[in-house]
Design an enzyme around this catalytic site. Structure first.
Site, short mmCIF file in Angstrom:
data_model
loop_
_atom_site.label_atom_id
_atom_site.label_comp_id
_atom_site.label_asym_id
_atom_site.label_seq_id
_atom_site.Cartn_x
_atom_site.Cartn_y
_atom_site.Cartn_z
N GLN A 1 12.48 -55.63 16.75
CA GLN A 1 13.64 -56.51 16.29
C GLN A 1 14.81 -55.99 16.64
OE1 GLN A 1 13.74 -59.73 15.56
NE2 GLN A 1 11.24 -60.16 15.47
N TYR B 1 0.67 -61.89 19.46
CA TYR B 1 2.27 -61.29 19.97
C TYR B 1 2.55 -60.27 19.06
CZ TYR B 1 1.62 -66.11 21.68
OH TYR B 1 1.01 -67.23 22.23
N GLU C 1 -1.53 -58.18 21.80
CA GLU C 1 -0.16 -58.03 22.49
C GLU C 1 -0.41 -57.98 23.95
OE1 GLU C 1 3.20 -57.33 24.14
OE2 GLU C 1 2.99 -57.88 21.90
N ASP D 1 4.01 -64.42 16.35
CA ASP D 1 5.47 -64.19 16.60
C ASP D 1 6.02 -64.16 18.28
OD1 ASP D 1 8.17 -63.39 16.90
OD2 ASP D 1 7.87 -61.25 15.88
N CYS E 1 11.95 -66.92 17.49
CA CYS E 1 13.35 -66.73 17.78
C CYS E 1 14.29 -67.93 18.53
CB CYS E 1 13.42 -65.39 18.67
SG CYS E 1 12.45 -65.50 20.01
#
Length: 440
Positions: free
Chosen positions: A274, A303, A327, A370, A397
């Site tokens: 982040q 993710y 991931e 995410d 996001c």
């Protein structure tokens, strides 16, 4: 990046600006045609220069070059190269990446809330009031928050950045949105001739920064080494070849040491973390408070990156529970294996989320996801639904892709129980959100 198309014989328009639009634009109309204007504010009368759009196009894009009637929420931009009005006086476009810098910070958040509400209404059919929370009490006017920054290098070897939706490079000698540790490297003083791009990571915990040099074609190792010698210590320096996915150490480490909530993480090269200095703590607290993982539960972290959420989820479910951590990036997944070493309740899988879920047998009690800016998509949403979790924590996001995915959940009978939106990208149009979805 796309090149601007030839707009019209008279590219300057006088426009009255109305509502904000997702993507950093504001809406105006000219002879019935929609014009997406940047660097403006609702209610303003501006002169704008068309940057994209042919005479037969359905809409045009334009940059504000002069304000004829200003909004009371307009302030002086904190970064000269990104100030559209100053850039217009020199005949060049502004640098991208701080497109809301001309707006008072409270008004930025009000506009972001309106944009989020519009995306929910249009894409998910949800009417909901939204407030945008600052990342922390000390927001410093929306400056000094980026722990990651990316720069280009112009033809003279100077540090530069791109104009919005353009290949044009504009030299820069400071990045006021970045944490001080990035600016203290003073990379703009170096001759970066053999480099095409520079990526910098400076952890908020004060550990050593990492500078990645992406070489230009034909760059010699000797010249890259000479640049590394001029970058101030204790920064580490490495060469990153994106085509070969190869990372070569020049000095120090090829990773940075991050920390959050009592957990330590290593993030290698261009691995994801982040960006806002307070974002890891803010989002981790939101996830744990929303999902409320319990001992013995079966949880998935999708993710998952380097394990920011996986580690506290594993601590919460304990050795009697399980966490599936997925991931897609091989390098970031390797980081996760190092970061989560010693947590036997965690299963780390590298691969596309939809493929891993297809192979995964057994149900889930809770899910945290995410996804990247494109969102999770219908297939992943349906797969999660079929795994039987009672709760999903969705970190997003992008409000448009989130609203689209929210619509998929609603179609399957889920409910939006809670929604928080965070201003983790002040002075830009971006925002981050956490949604708590529960099975009806």
């Amino acid at each position: 990046m796309p090149q601007a198309t030839e707009p019209t014989r008279n590219p300057d328009l006088e426009l009255t600006v109305s509502a904000p639009a997702h993507g950093g634009h504001f809406i105006a109309r000219h002879e019935g045609r929609v014009v997406f204007v940047r660097h403006a504010l609702p209610g303003e009368r501006v002169r704008a220069r068309v940057t994209e759009g042919t005479p037969d196009a359905g809409f045009w894009r334009a940059d504000t070059v002069e304000v004829l009637e200003a909004s009371p929420h307009r302030v002086q931009h904190p970064w000269r190269p990104a100030d559209a009005l100053l850039a217009a006086q020199t005949g060049q476009p502004p640098v991208g990446g701080a497109e809301f810098g001309h707006i008072a910070l409270d008004e930025q958040r009000s506009l972001k809330a309106a944009i989020f509400e519009e995306q929910l209404r249009r894409l998910a059919g949800v009417e909901r009031r939204v407030s945008v929370e600052p990342a922390d009490a000390n927001d410093d006017g929306g400056l000094g928050w980026r722990t990651r920054a990316a720069f280009a290098v112009d033809s003279s070897g100077r540090l530069a950045m791109n104009a919005h939706r353009s290949d044009q490079l504009i030299p820069v000698d400071v990045m006021p949105l970045a944490v001080p540790a990035i600016n203290e490297l003073r990379l703009w003083e170096l001759d970066l001739g053999p480099v095409s791009r520079v990526e910098v990571a400076a952890p908020a915990n004060g550990s050593a920064p990492l500078v990645l040099l992406v070489p230009a074609p034909g760059a010699s190792p000797r010249r890259l080494g000479a640049i590394a010698e001029r970058i101030p210590s204790p920064a580490s320096v490495a060469v990153w070849d994106p085509e070969q996915q190869q990372l070569t150490r020049l000095r120090g480490r090829t990773w940075v040491a991050e920390s959050c909530g009592g957990h330590e993480y290593r993030v290698t090269g261009e691995g994801f973390w982040q960006i806002h200095r307070a974002a890891p703590q803010v989002l981790t607290q939101a996830v744990l408070a929303g999902v409320k993982p319990q001992p013995g539960q079966r949880v998935a972290d999708l993710y998952a990156g380097a394990g920011l959420f996986t580690a506290p989820l594993a601590a919460a479910v304990g050795n009697s529970g399980t966490v599936l951590s997925v991931e897609g990036s091989p390098g970031t997944s390797r980081d996760a294996r190092k970061n989560l070493h010693g947590m036997p309740q965690v299963e780390i899988v590298q691969g596309k989320v939809e493929r891993v879920l297809h192979r995964h047998h057994g149900g889930l009690d809770a899910v945290v996801l995410d996804p990247p800016r494109a969102g999770a998509g219908r297939k992943v949403v349906e797969q999660l639904h079929n795994k039987g979790p009672g709760v999903v924590g969705y970190v997003a996001c992008d409000p448009a892709s989130f609203a689209r995915d929210l619509g998929y959940f609603l179609e399957l009978g889920w409910q939006l129980q809670d929604l928080r939106v965070f201003d983790l990208y002040p002075n830009t149009h971006h925002m981050e959100s956490f949604a708590l979805l529960v099975r009806a």
